[in-house]
Design an enzyme around this catalytic site. Structure first.
Site, PDB file in Angstrom:
ATOM      1  N   ASP A   7      -0.772 -11.276 -13.384  1.00 24.12           N
ATOM      2  CA  ASP A   7      -2.175 -11.710 -13.398  1.00 24.12           C
ATOM      3  C   ASP A   7      -2.805 -11.147 -14.668  1.00 24.12           C
ATOM      4  O   ASP A   7      -2.107 -10.596 -15.542  1.00 24.12           O
ATOM      5  CB  ASP A   7      -2.904 -11.320 -12.093  1.00 24.12           C
ATOM      6  CG  ASP A   7      -3.280  -9.838 -12.024  1.00 24.12           C
ATOM      7  OD1 ASP A   7      -2.866  -9.056 -12.913  1.00 24.12           O
ATOM      8  OD2 ASP A   7      -3.991  -9.464 -11.072  1.00 24.12           O
ATOM      9  N   CYS A  64       0.725  -6.812 -12.036  1.00 27.86           N
ATOM     10  CA  CYS A  64      -0.727  -6.948 -11.910  1.00 27.86           C
ATOM     11  C   CYS A  64      -1.334  -5.624 -12.361  1.00 27.86           C
ATOM     12  O   CYS A  64      -0.638  -4.797 -12.960  1.00 27.86           O
ATOM     13  CB  CYS A  64      -1.151  -7.372 -10.504  1.00 27.86           C
ATOM     14  SG  CYS A  64      -0.889  -6.168  -9.189  1.00 27.86           S
ATOM     15  N   GLY A  65      -2.600  -5.403 -12.107  1.00 25.86           N
ATOM     16  CA  GLY A  65      -3.224  -4.181 -12.603  1.00 25.86           C
ATOM     17  C   GLY A  65      -2.559  -2.930 -12.055  1.00 25.86           C
ATOM     18  O   GLY A  65      -2.208  -2.011 -12.801  1.00 25.86           O
ATOM     19  N   THR A  66      -2.386  -2.907 -10.757  1.00 21.72           N
ATOM     20  CA  THR A  66      -1.749  -1.749 -10.112  1.00 21.72           C
ATOM     21  C   THR A  66      -0.297  -2.006  -9.743  1.00 21.72           C
ATOM     22  O   THR A  66       0.450  -1.059  -9.464  1.00 21.72           O
ATOM     23  CB  THR A  66      -2.480  -1.424  -8.798  1.00 21.72           C
ATOM     24  OG1 THR A  66      -2.450  -2.600  -7.970  1.00 21.72           O
ATOM     25  CG2 THR A  66      -3.918  -1.005  -9.043  1.00 21.72           C
ATOM     26  N   ILE A  68       0.239  -3.383  -6.971  1.00 28.47           N
ATOM     27  CA  ILE A  68       0.188  -3.329  -5.502  1.00 28.47           C
ATOM     28  C   ILE A  68      -0.016  -4.724  -4.893  1.00 28.47           C
ATOM     29  O   ILE A  68       0.783  -5.166  -4.062  1.00 28.47           O
ATOM     30  CB  ILE A  68      -0.920  -2.358  -5.034  1.00 28.47           C
ATOM     31  CG1 ILE A  68      -0.596  -0.927  -5.489  1.00 28.47           C
ATOM     32  CG2 ILE A  68      -1.046  -2.399  -3.510  1.00 28.47           C
ATOM     33  CD1 ILE A  68      -1.723   0.083  -5.218  1.00 28.47           C
ATOM     34  N   HIS A  97      20.186   0.925  -3.470  1.00 22.99           N
ATOM     35  CA  HIS A  97      20.032   1.038  -2.007  1.00 22.99           C
ATOM     36  C   HIS A  97      19.429  -0.197  -1.359  1.00 22.99           C
ATOM     37  O   HIS A  97      19.808  -0.545  -0.246  1.00 22.99           O
ATOM     38  CB  HIS A  97      19.136   2.234  -1.656  1.00 22.99           C
ATOM     39  CG  HIS A  97      19.748   3.552  -1.997  1.00 22.99           C
ATOM     40  ND1 HIS A  97      19.265   4.744  -1.512  1.00 22.99           N
ATOM     41  CD2 HIS A  97      20.808   3.886  -2.782  1.00 22.99           C
ATOM     42  CE1 HIS A  97      19.978   5.746  -1.983  1.00 22.99           C
ATOM     43  NE2 HIS A  97      20.925   5.255  -2.766  1.00 22.99           N
ATOM     44  N   HIS A 133      23.860   0.591   3.342  1.00 22.09           N
ATOM     45  CA  HIS A 133      22.718  -0.035   2.657  1.00 22.09           C
ATOM     46  C   HIS A 133      22.654  -1.533   2.971  1.00 22.09           C
ATOM     47  O   HIS A 133      21.565  -2.076   3.193  1.00 22.09           O
ATOM     48  CB  HIS A 133      22.800   0.210   1.160  1.00 22.09           C
ATOM     49  CG  HIS A 133      22.684   1.654   0.794  1.00 22.09           C
ATOM     50  ND1 HIS A 133      21.653   2.444   1.254  1.00 22.09           N
ATOM     51  CD2 HIS A 133      23.474   2.464   0.040  1.00 22.09           C
ATOM     52  CE1 HIS A 133      21.800   3.677   0.789  1.00 22.09           C
ATOM     53  NE2 HIS A 133      22.900   3.717   0.045  1.00 22.09           N
TER      54      HIS A 133
HETATM   55  C1  RB5 Z   1      -7.315  -7.394 -10.609  1.00 22.83           C
HETATM   56  O1  RB5 Z   1      -8.508  -6.853 -11.051  1.00 22.83           O
HETATM   57  C2  RB5 Z   1      -6.544  -6.386  -9.775  1.00 22.83           C
HETATM   58  O2  RB5 Z   1      -7.131  -6.281  -8.515  1.00 22.83           O
HETATM   59  C3  RB5 Z   1      -5.102  -6.782  -9.660  1.00 22.83           C
HETATM   60  O3  RB5 Z   1      -4.554  -6.884 -10.934  1.00 22.83           O
HETATM   61  C4  RB5 Z   1      -4.204  -5.851  -8.881  1.00 22.83           C
HETATM   62  O4  RB5 Z   1      -4.338  -4.541  -9.325  1.00 22.83           O
HETATM   63  C5  RB5 Z   1      -4.284  -5.975  -7.434  1.00 22.83           C
HETATM   64  O5  RB5 Z   1      -3.566  -5.306  -6.663  1.00 22.83           O
END
Ligand code: RB5
Length: 143
Positions: A7, A64-66, A68, A97, A133
């Site tokens: 993203d 993505c940013g995190t 996550i 694993h 595994h």
């Molecule tokens: C976008 O601002 C951010 O929320 C996305 O890149 C990501 O970190 C979401 O988990």
């Protein structure tokens, strides 16, 4: 063939990873996004995962940013085992694993130098093939 997607929060790090893949002659298909304009990460997570489950690509990289949101989305797709990694130890372990088929990275978390090492480790570490595994991976798909 490696499927890669991101993203807006992962766009800049993706450019570094693409440069690494080109330098190493590793074939890839880039599923977007194509700028830092705000987009929805599930769109790109699903495109990359579909390329893997359709057999078009062997592994995927999602940013993505995190890392996550894009890894949570990926792990909801049947047949996908996505690992969010911030170090090479985890990148190696998840291949050995978990036979992870998607690497997730946070573009606002890891710097480009470390990210490229994590990608290199992920792409070049085979699954151990050990029965315990393999059994655990089969159990992931059970109801
Ligand atoms: C976008 O601002 C951010 O929320 C996305 O890149 C990501 O970190 C979401 O988990």
């Amino acid at each position: 063939m490696i499927a890669i997607g991101c993203d807006h929060g992962g766009f800049e790090l993706k450019q570094e990873i693409l440069a690494y893949l080109r330098e190493k002659g590793i074939e890839y298909k880039d599923f977007g996004c194509d700028s830092t304009a705000s987009v929805d990460y599930p769109v790109y997570a699903k495109k990359v995962c579909k390329a893997i489950t359709d057999g078009e690509c062997e592994k995927g990289i999602l940013i993505c940013g995190t890392g996550i949101g894009i890894s949570i989305t990926a792990n909801k797709q049947k047949g996908i085992r996505a690992a969010l990694c911030t170090d090479c130890f985890c990148a190696e372990a998840t291949r050995l694993h978990n036979d992870a088929n998607v690497l997730a990275l946070g573009g606002r978390v890891v710097g480009p130098g470390l990210a490229v090492k994590i990608v290199d480790t992920f792409l070049h570490t085979p699954f151990s093939g050990e029965e315990r595994h393999a059994r655990r991976i089969r159990m992931m798909e059970e109801d």
